[in-house]
Design a protein around this motif. Sequence first.
Motif: not given
Length: 209
Positions: A121-128, A130-132, A160-162
């Motif tokens: 299974v492939l899954y995409f994640v955009g991080t950060k 919180d910067k938006v 957002s890991s933050k």
Amino acid sequence: MAPTSASEDSLPVLKILLIGPSGAGKSALLLRYCEDQFDPESTTATIGIDFKMKKLAVRGKGYRLNIFDTAGQERFRTLSTSYYRGAHGVILVYDISNKKSFASMEKWVDEARLNANPEAVLYFVGTKLDKVAAGGRAVSFEEGKAFAEAQGAAGFCEVSSKTRENVKRPFVEVVDQIVQKPQLIAGAAPSAKAVNFDMGSLPSNPCSC
């Protein structure tokens, strides 16, 4: 009631990889998900492979996740490719505040398809994410979602890991997709001890829900 060690040992083991360019936030995502920690000062790139374990229940059944955080630097690519073997899911991570990070995703998709089980299974994640708020977005949600769909990915989300926003979502959704593929999980080991890698050679940090 906490499960007994015997019941924990009987949990099916699923191997999940985090891949993507250096600086995309893979390690921060893994640390937040497994240990609910975030280090705003950390800028150290993963050297080779990092590894953590996490217990997760999906559709009323428990699983033990072996999650591998692979280095994004070019010099570690050969090392990383050997860890695709036996992977049930691959989470491809990019930084939404960095256009170059997103542009590299096609290369990472090609690598995953070359080395992983075709059923993985492939899954995409955009991080950060919180910067938006500070105007730091360089890749729109629509761009990320459209790319994931074009690649036939099982899903897409921004995290957002933050702030913890959506951190659990990619792992839950990846496992949910994996368990709907009996042919993919047929060989899932019944215990973490049965997984075919040398735990002593990896920086292991077990954690649980």
